[in-house]
Design an enzyme around this catalytic site. Structure first.
Site, short mmCIF file in Angstrom:
data_model
loop_
_atom_site.label_atom_id
_atom_site.label_comp_id
_atom_site.label_asym_id
_atom_site.label_seq_id
_atom_site.Cartn_x
_atom_site.Cartn_y
_atom_site.Cartn_z
NE ARG A 202 -1.26 2.52 2.89
CZ ARG A 202 -0.85 3.66 3.42
NH1 ARG A 202 -0.83 4.78 2.71
NH2 ARG A 202 -0.39 3.69 4.67
CG ASP A 203 3.13 4.44 2.97
OD1 ASP A 203 3.31 5.21 2.02
OD2 ASP A 203 3.32 4.79 4.14
CG HIS B 91 6.97 8.18 6.28
ND1 HIS B 91 6.89 7.93 4.93
CD2 HIS B 91 5.83 7.68 6.81
CE1 HIS B 91 5.76 7.31 4.66
NE2 HIS B 91 5.09 7.15 5.79
CB CYS C 34 1.78 11.13 2.18
SG CYS C 34 0.14 11.82 1.88
CG HIS D 134 3.20 4.48 9.20
ND1 HIS D 134 2.65 3.52 8.39
CD2 HIS D 134 3.80 5.36 8.37
CE1 HIS D 134 2.92 3.81 7.13
NE2 HIS D 134 3.62 4.94 7.09
CG ASN E 210 6.84 3.75 4.68
OD1 ASN E 210 6.07 3.96 5.60
ND2 ASN E 210 6.47 3.86 3.41
#
Length: 295
Positions: free
Chosen positions: A15-16, A209, A240, A207, A249
């Protein structure tokens, strides 16, 4: 410091990691990527996002991916609104991550609605599907800093949002350093305040980054504050699409290796991760060549 005996690593690459990638995987390649991650021992994978293909075109095959992974353990999908949740529910995913932002500007640009409107939708989801087996995870983007210099985000702001999530039906929380500006002190202080506000029984995921190479230091701070669940992505991919110059990430391999060096169990095979990462990057490069963007 008494480190925990084990830590859960959730891989968010499908996903990310892929949502704004320069290359594009086919649906079949995404499905194989998820299966490979599970086979490597990753206990939970964020497999896709049920978002508008107009805004995030690389997630347009969410149903195809999720339906093909019904037999995999603990599949997680991101949803931004009630429509996304209904799509996810039909595919049989185990958990959904509903996302809001602590940054009012990012909230409007990323989700196209106000924070209060997002929570109105989340409460409707929680009430309508109270008897459902699907787990409702509440994610807070920009929890440790805003992408916009005109905004200041405090731990109190994040704790207030966390409390509203739990009051509205969230059973897990995820705090995201979307901008990659969190420091160990900010991570520690925010987590403790959130725990104080929502109680210690609500699991918290971090989460991260990594803009300033503070990622592993931030994990230490989170461990000290009692967090034992982290979201990462292979090769540090991701970011994002609605954050200028968004950092990637934390790297799954790096985090798993570091945790193992600390004597902390993850259940993940590091050598298998290497092969998954190599295959992923090869597939992304091949797609770039096919598009004429690499030679």
């Amino acid at each position: 410091m008494n480190w925990p005996k084990s830590v859960k690593v959730i891989d968010v690459t499908p996903r990310d990691g892929l949502q704004d990638a320069t290359g594009e995987l086919t649906s079949e390649q995404k499905i194989e990527l998820c299966k490979d991650l599970y086979a490597a021992g990753v206990p939970s994978v964020e497999i896709t996002a049920f978002v508008s293909p107009k805004w995030v075109p690389l997630m347009r095959d969410a149903e195809t991916v999720a339906n093909a992974l019904r037999d995999q353990p603990d599949t997680i999908a991101l949803v931004p609104n009630h429509k996304g949740f209904e799509r996810a529910l039909r595919t049989g995913v185990d958990a959904v991550t509903f996302v809001v932002s602590a940054s009012p500007i990012h909230q409007r640009e990323n989700l196209r609605m106000s924070l209060s409107d997002s929570f109105e939708q989340f409460r409707g989801i929680a009430q309508t599907h109270a008897s459902s087996q699907i787990r409702l995870r509440g994610a807070i983007s920009c929890a440790f800093g805003s992408p916009f210099s005109t905004e200041s985000i405090t731990p109190e702001t994040v704790a207030d949002i966390a409390r509203e999530y739990v009051d509205s039906g969230a059973v897990e929380l995820s705090l995201a350093d979307t901008v990659g500006v969190g420091t160990p002190q900010a991570i520690y202080d925010t987590i403790l305040l959130v725990k104080q506000r929502v109680g210690h029984d609500i699991p918290i995921t971090l989460h991260l980054h990594d803009r300033y190479a503070l990622g592993l230091g931030n994990i230490v701070a989170a461990l000290a504050a009692g967090v034992t669940v982290f979201e990462t992505a292979l090769a540090g991919l991701g970011g994002c699409p609605f954050v200028p110059d968004a950092p990637g990430n934390l790297d799954t391999e790096q985090v798993v290796h570091w945790l193992h060096l600390m004597g902390i169990h993850t259940g993940i095979d590091e050598h298998a991760l290497v092969h998954v990462r190599k295959r992923l990057l090869k597939d992304l490069d091949a797609s770039m060549v096919k598009q004429g963007k690499l030679r």
